[in-house]
Scaffold this motif. Structure first.
Motif, PDB file in Angstrom:
ATOM      1  N   GLN A   1       2.993  -2.682  -3.381  1.00 43.72           N
ATOM      2  CA  GLN A   1       3.983  -3.451  -3.170  1.00 43.72           C
ATOM      3  C   GLN A   1       5.393  -3.422  -4.229  1.00 43.72           C
TER       4      GLN A   1
ATOM      5  N   LYS B   1       7.327   4.879   2.577  1.00 44.79           N
ATOM      6  CA  LYS B   1       6.971   4.568   1.412  1.00 44.79           C
ATOM      7  C   LYS B   1       7.118   6.127   0.655  1.00 44.79           C
TER       8      LYS B   1
ATOM      9  N   ASP C   1       1.383  -0.138   1.189  1.00 37.51           N
ATOM     10  CA  ASP C   1       1.590   0.084  -0.097  1.00 37.51           C
ATOM     11  C   ASP C   1       1.184  -1.268  -0.971  1.00 37.51           C
ATOM     12  N   PRO C   2       0.045  -1.065  -1.247  1.00 35.66           N
ATOM     13  CA  PRO C   2      -0.885  -2.066  -1.962  1.00 35.66           C
ATOM     14  C   PRO C   2      -0.158  -2.571  -3.445  1.00 35.66           C
TER      15      PRO C   2
ATOM     16  N   HIS D   1       9.638  -5.404   1.585  1.00 33.34           N
ATOM     17  CA  HIS D   1       8.208  -4.947   1.096  1.00 33.34           C
ATOM     18  C   HIS D   1       7.554  -4.220   2.396  1.00 33.34           C
TER      19      HIS D   1
ATOM     20  N   THR E   1      11.533  -9.290   4.000  1.00 31.67           N
ATOM     21  CA  THR E   1      10.663  -9.192   2.846  1.00 31.67           C
ATOM     22  C   THR E   1      11.076  -8.242   1.695  1.00 31.67           C
TER      23      THR E   1
ATOM     24  N   PRO F   1       4.068  -3.158   4.393  1.00 27.45           N
ATOM     25  CA  PRO F   1       2.799  -3.965   4.524  1.00 27.45           C
ATOM     26  C   PRO F   1       1.871  -3.700   3.372  1.00 27.45           C
ATOM     27  N   THR F   2       1.024  -4.422   2.827  1.00 28.44           N
ATOM     28  CA  THR F   2       0.130  -4.321   2.097  1.00 28.44           C
ATOM     29  C   THR F   2      -0.832  -3.147   2.088  1.00 28.44           C
ATOM     30  N   ARG F   3      -1.355  -2.999   3.108  1.00 32.81           N
ATOM     31  CA  ARG F   3      -2.134  -1.798   3.848  1.00 32.81           C
ATOM     32  C   ARG F   3      -1.554  -0.568   3.390  1.00 32.81           C
TER      33      ARG F   3
END
Length: 107
Positions: free
Chosen positions: A84, A39, A81-82, A75, A73, A77-79
């Motif tokens: 995305q 990230k 990189d909220p 992307h 994907t 994971p959301t946790r």
């Protein structure tokens, strides 16, 4: 086998590339450290191609599947990189199995 995770990042901003090299043992828990590094590298420049080199690491099958999912994907994971943000991850090298002796020692 060394269970510590060692991560080195090489960035080439002129060519919009970054390479994250991981050594050690990658588990479903330590894979989060790779995501955080990815990230941060991804935030350096829009459209950055990110290579994740795990050729010198021992990777648990579940962790490898998590990395493949992020690659497919595009992307994290959301946790992690909220927002995305798009993240182009290429996972290099097949997984090497953890030696049976190391698994028995951990139990």
């Amino acid at each position: 086998m060394n269970s510590k995770l060692h991560i080195v990042v090489r960035v080439d901003l002129d060519h919009a590339r970054a390479k994250v090299i991981a050594k050690g043992h990658i588990t479903v828990h330590s894979v989060n450290a790779l995501y955080v590094v990815a990230k941060r590298a991804n935030s350096l420049k829009e459209g950055l191609d990110l290579e994740l080199d795990i050729s010198q690491a021992f990777v648990d099958e579940a962790a490898l599947e998590m990395l493949r999912t992020a690659s497919e994907t595009r992307h994290l994971p959301t946790r992690i990189d909220p927002l995305q943000a798009p993240c182009t991850i290429s996972v290099l090298a097949p997984r090497r199995k953890v030696p049976a002796a190391a698994t028995r020692l951990a139990a």
